[in-house]
Design a protein around this motif. Structure first.
Motif, mmCIF file in Angstrom:
data_model
loop_
_atom_site.group_PDB
_atom_site.id
_atom_site.type_symbol
_atom_site.label_atom_id
_atom_site.label_comp_id
_atom_site.label_asym_id
_atom_site.label_seq_id
_atom_site.Cartn_x
_atom_site.Cartn_y
_atom_site.Cartn_z
ATOM 1 N N ASN A 1 27.502 28.894 59.194
ATOM 2 C CA ASN A 1 27.399 27.494 58.778
ATOM 3 C C ASN A 1 26.994 26.593 59.946
ATOM 4 O O ASN A 1 26.138 25.708 59.810
ATOM 5 C CB ASN A 1 28.733 27.011 58.205
ATOM 6 N N ARG A 2 27.622 26.825 61.086
ATOM 7 C CA ARG A 2 27.330 26.006 62.265
ATOM 8 C C ARG A 2 25.902 26.223 62.745
ATOM 9 O O ARG A 2 25.190 25.276 63.063
ATOM 10 C CB ARG A 2 28.328 26.356 63.378
ATOM 11 N N SER B 1 33.281 24.115 59.224
ATOM 12 C CA SER B 1 34.454 24.928 58.896
ATOM 13 C C SER B 1 35.006 24.668 57.505
ATOM 14 O O SER B 1 35.986 25.297 57.106
ATOM 15 C CB SER B 1 35.569 24.690 59.925
ATOM 16 N N TRP C 1 32.012 30.640 59.368
ATOM 17 C CA TRP C 1 31.942 29.408 60.152
ATOM 18 C C TRP C 1 30.747 29.443 61.097
ATOM 19 O O TRP C 1 29.998 28.460 61.213
ATOM 20 C CB TRP C 1 33.224 29.217 60.953
ATOM 21 N N GLN D 1 31.978 20.148 63.773
ATOM 22 C CA GLN D 1 32.785 21.361 63.641
ATOM 23 C C GLN D 1 33.574 21.363 62.331
ATOM 24 O O GLN D 1 33.715 22.400 61.681
ATOM 25 C CB GLN D 1 33.750 21.477 64.830
#
Length: 375
Positions: free
Chosen positions: A196-197, A274, A193, A270
């Motif tokens: 990715n963020r 996710s 996560w 977000q």
């Protein structure tokens, strides 16, 4: 969700218990459903202007099919660990994996080159093509095109990295306590996560997409499947069922595809960061639920002979479907959008299934047997 553990045992005995190499027909059936989800996404397109035939009845929910590849990565880790036998030499493991993957990969690339690059005129270069043939294309951001050779083989490049690590990782996994193993798997999802963020906020769309296909970035999915296979083999019992999980995932899909319209920008961001960890978690729970049910003697529709056969052909289905899609676009063009395209999708899927049967029967399985005899 909570988990129910079997009675406590000594750490030595707990680590000594390893997964049984049972045949799990339900997981074979699941393989086809994941491959079909990817096919549906490619067929209906990522937007109303893409794909082969846009079907408003399916779109935009069909775009979640792209995450079927994440399911494959989790399932790969689970099955490799589940079927592993202690003491198997690494060279034997590598030979078996190569025999299973490479012959059909190379055979499926040939028609793809003609349809995409000779007939379709998609630019390419020799180094990128060679990188795709030896399955290292995902390590380089400058390959031409972005998905060289048989485009869908980028997932095989990720799998090849998993295979390379597996003989080392599985030995380390056996030495860890179950709780430690699961904690590391959870930490991997959190790290996924975070990557990715960070990529979505610090990298260009091109480099962010490349990073999301990088083998290191997909390693947590593989590790999650491996960890749960070892844990379930030791006796871990997770109180989940496939039906309720499917309902939860359907609800998540609705929210996810409408995130930009329904949610504040920060929350939508977000949720986007996710999605891969969530799909990985959902995937492993479905895999575990089906495994537990089948080991309990309850064989559902996924274990039906027809579904098992489809699952057996799913590797060929996955490798061939994009070439068939492109052939249709080049020969007849994209269909006019409409819900009737659902029937077109079913018809094309039937054709791809027939081709997959032929590829499995006359290429994949004979090559694997010859390779095994030579070894």
């Amino acid at each position: 969700m909570t988990t129910a553990l079997v009675p406590r045992q000594s750490p030595l005995r707990q680590r000594a218990r390893v997964p049984r190499s049972d045949r799990l027909d339900s997981l074979t059936g699941l393989r086809f459903l994941a491959a079909f989800a990817v096919f549906t996404h490619h067929f209906t397109g990522a937007s109303a202007a893409g794909g082969v035939a846009h079907a408003p009845l399916l779109f935009p929910y069909s775009t979640m099919g792209v995450y079927g590849v994440g399911f494959f990565f989790v399932l790969s880790g689970f099955l490799l660990a589940w079927g592993h036998r202690s003491g198997t030499p690494a060279r034997v493991f590598y030979r078996r994996r190569a025999a299973r993957v490479l012959p059909l990969h190379l055979a499926a690339t040939l028609p793809c080159l003609w349809v995409f690059h000779v007939w379709g005129g998609v630019p390419w270069d020799l180094p990128s093509l060679l990188a795709s043939l030896v399955l290292v294309q995902t390590w380089f951001p400058g390959v031409v095109p972005m998905f060289p050779g048989n485009g869908v083989s980028w997932t095989l490049s990720v799998e090849a990295f998993f295979y390379l690590l597996f003989p080392l990782v599985i030995r380390g996994a056996y030495r860890l306590r179950t709780r430690t193993l699961l904690a590391l798997a959870a930490a991997g999802l959190v790290a996924m996560w975070g990557v990715n963020r960070w990529a979505s906020t610090h990298l260009s769309p091109f480099h962010a997409e490349w990073l999301m296909r990088h083998p290191l970035a997909r390693l947590p999915e593989f590790a999650l499947g491996l960890a749960l296979a070892v844990a379930v083999g030791r006796g871990l019992r997770v109180p989940v069922r496939p039906g309720p999980l499917a309902v939860v995932f359907a609800a998540y899909t609705v929210v996810y595809v409408h995130r930009d319209a329904w949610l504040p920008a920060g929350v939508a961001g977000q949720l986007d960061a996710s999605v891969r960890p969530f799909v990985a978690l959902f995937s492993v729970l479905v895999i575990v639920a089906c495994t537990q049910r089948e080991r309990d003697g309850r064989r559902g529709r996924l274990c039906a002979p027809f579904m098992v056969r489809l699952g057996t052909w799913s590797y060929a289905f996955y490798l061939l479907h994009q070439t068939v899609d492109r052939l249709i676009v080049e020969r007849w063009g994209r269909a006019v959008p409409g819900d009737r395209n659902v029937f077109t999708l079913i018809g094309v899927a039937t054709v791809v299934v027939a081709l997959s049967w032929a590829a499995y029967t006359y290429v994949e399985e004979p090559a694997r047997r010859r390779w095994a005899r030579a070894g």
